[in-house]
Design a protein around this motif. Structure first.
Motif, short mmCIF file in Angstrom:
data_model
loop_
_atom_site.label_atom_id
_atom_site.label_comp_id
_atom_site.label_asym_id
_atom_site.label_seq_id
_atom_site.Cartn_x
_atom_site.Cartn_y
_atom_site.Cartn_z
N VAL A 71 -15.80 -49.00 64.11
CA VAL A 71 -15.86 -47.85 63.37
C VAL A 71 -16.95 -46.87 63.94
O VAL A 71 -17.93 -47.40 63.97
N HIS A 72 -16.90 -45.73 64.53
CA HIS A 72 -17.67 -44.92 64.89
C HIS A 72 -17.81 -43.72 64.12
O HIS A 72 -16.81 -42.81 64.05
N LEU A 73 -18.78 -43.30 63.59
CA LEU A 73 -18.99 -42.28 62.55
C LEU A 73 -19.57 -41.05 63.36
O LEU A 73 -20.70 -41.16 63.87
N ARG A 74 -18.98 -39.99 63.10
CA ARG A 74 -19.43 -38.61 63.68
C ARG A 74 -19.39 -37.53 62.39
O ARG A 74 -18.40 -37.43 61.77
N LEU A 75 -20.75 -37.09 62.47
CA LEU A 75 -20.99 -36.17 61.35
C LEU A 75 -20.86 -34.70 61.81
O LEU A 75 -21.70 -34.31 62.70
N SER A 76 -20.26 -33.87 61.06
CA SER A 76 -20.15 -32.22 61.62
C SER A 76 -21.25 -31.33 61.19
O SER A 76 -21.29 -30.37 60.93
N SER A 77 -22.52 -32.26 60.90
CA SER A 77 -23.75 -31.26 60.39
C SER A 77 -24.89 -32.33 60.84
O SER A 77 -24.68 -33.31 61.26
N PRO A 78 -26.16 -31.39 60.81
CA PRO A 78 -27.37 -32.21 61.43
C PRO A 78 -27.58 -33.28 60.11
O PRO A 78 -27.11 -33.07 59.21
N PRO A 79 -28.54 -34.19 60.55
CA PRO A 79 -29.14 -34.98 59.60
C PRO A 79 -29.60 -34.13 58.42
O PRO A 79 -30.64 -33.35 58.61
N LEU A 80 -29.53 -34.68 57.16
CA LEU A 80 -30.12 -34.12 56.26
C LEU A 80 -31.51 -34.80 55.78
O LEU A 80 -31.43 -36.00 55.56
N ARG A 81 -32.55 -34.04 55.82
CA ARG A 81 -33.65 -34.71 55.67
C ARG A 81 -34.91 -34.05 54.76
O ARG A 81 -35.88 -34.58 54.47
N PHE A 82 -34.50 -32.96 54.10
CA PHE A 82 -35.21 -32.13 53.26
C PHE A 82 -34.42 -31.85 52.13
O PHE A 82 -33.28 -31.55 51.95
N PRO A 83 -35.14 -31.73 50.90
CA PRO A 83 -34.43 -31.53 49.49
C PRO A 83 -33.98 -30.03 49.65
O PRO A 83 -34.70 -29.21 50.24
N CYS A 84 -33.24 -29.63 49.05
CA CYS A 84 -32.68 -28.28 48.64
C CYS A 84 -33.19 -27.96 47.26
O CYS A 84 -33.05 -28.69 46.20
N PHE A 85 -33.63 -26.46 47.37
CA PHE A 85 -34.23 -26.07 46.05
C PHE A 85 -33.17 -24.77 45.53
O PHE A 85 -33.67 -23.99 44.72
#
Length: 324
Positions: free
Chosen positions: A235-249
């Motif tokens: 199972v190889h996971l590919r994400l179509s967005s960058p890593p989420l590292r910061f909260p959203c306000f």
């Protein structure tokens, strides 16, 4: 206090900070407005003297409007019958007028049959999938999507890579989104109730799974486990967005950095955490290349560069200050 409705409206809207869209009835007038940065989409359509306002174009499709346009950032519309009066919010002292469309609308929130910020949501997601296929291909011999937000990106990945696209996961559409459940136990139960593997399609195969994003890792961990139980060899996971590292306000339910798996682990560590053979993300520059005028978008959840000052932000700076 302002004695007239128009003045009171402008004063009140000027006090609302950051991301918002506004709709209200005042007598026989429908009032619609959008925040000056344009974080969230808002559209207006016309047909046979009828005027319609919605958050996405897909909501207007039933009425087949003859004309659709976005409500501009900072625009106020006063609609009375077929008559539309357009004006602008007064500029606030020190406020940035630069656009900051939420790029997560194109990644996840908006429906694929909508046009948002001037883009077909489906085609942008397809381009994201194609880009990660070129940048970080997997050794998998089968491509499947995590439905439904991963469908368009999976198609793009399969076309760009030449690897077979299969329907490997079925989604229960009667459940809500799992990443916003309040506890890990509820999120894990939600995933098992929501996703069901198609065993005969994936058994014995090296599966590349395309998903839109990775928040806490709960969904991915359960999904990988389900695929392995159904007989997937890898199972190889590919994400179509960058890593989420910061909260959203600005409207996404990501309250703390501690909850974000990418904030504490690199892709190889995430792969070990969720039980996948590999995990790779779309790079931020690659994501920006998938849209026109990338500087008009907010990507603070990936970069930490917020488009306006936020007192609780881990990086207290604006995008304008951060860019060379």
């Amino acid at each position: 206090p302002r004695p007239d409705f128009r003045g009171a409206l402008e004063e009140c809207l000027g006090m609302i900070e950051v991301a918002w869209c506004f709709l209200m009835l005042h007598g026989d007038t429908l009032v619609a407005a959008r925040d000056p940065h344009g974080f969230r989409p808002l559209v207006i359509g016309r047909r046979d003297g009828m005027v319609m306002v919605a958050s996405e174009t897909c909501a207007l499709g039933l009425f087949q409007p003859e004309e659709i346009r976005e409500v501009e950032p900072g625009e106020i519309l006063e609609i009375r019958g077929a008559e539309i009066r357009s004006s602008r919010l007064p500029a606030r002292t020190g406020a940035s007028a630069r656009r900051a469309h939420c790029i997560f609308e194109l990644i996840y929130f908006a429906r694929p049959d909508s046009e948002v910020f001037g883009h077909s949501v489906h085609l942008v997601r397809k381009a994201m999938g194609a880009r990660i296929a070129r940048d970080d291909p997997s050794p998998g011999d089968l491509v499947i999507a995590v439905p439904d937000a991963g469908n368009s990106a999976a198609l793009g990945y399969a076309v760009a890579s030449g690897v077979e696209l299969e329907h490997g996961l079925t989604r229960n559409h009667y459940l809500g989104r799992t990443f916003i459940q309040p506890t890990p136990a509820l999120r894990e139960m939600g995933v098992r109730m929501k996703l069901h593997p198609v065993r005969k399609a994936i058994e014995g195969r090296r599966v590349t799974v395309i998903d839109d994003s990775l928040v806490r890792g709960t969904t991915s961990r359960q999904m990988v486990r389900l695929l392995r139980e159904a007989g997937a060899r890898e199972v190889h996971l590919r994400l179509s967005s960058p890593p989420l590292r910061f909260p959203c306000f600005f409207g996404i339910d990501i309250p703390t950095r501690d909850e974000l798996i990418s904030n504490r682990l690199d892709p190889d560590g995430i792969a070990r955490e969720v039980g996948a053979d590999s995990v790779r993300f779309l790079a931020l520059d690659a994501l920006r290349s998938c849209v026109d005028r990338p500087d008009d978008y907010c990507s603070a959840c990936f970069s930490g560069d917020y488009p306006c000052p936020v007192s609780d932000a881990p990086v207290h700076r604006t995008c304008q200050e951060a860019r060379p």
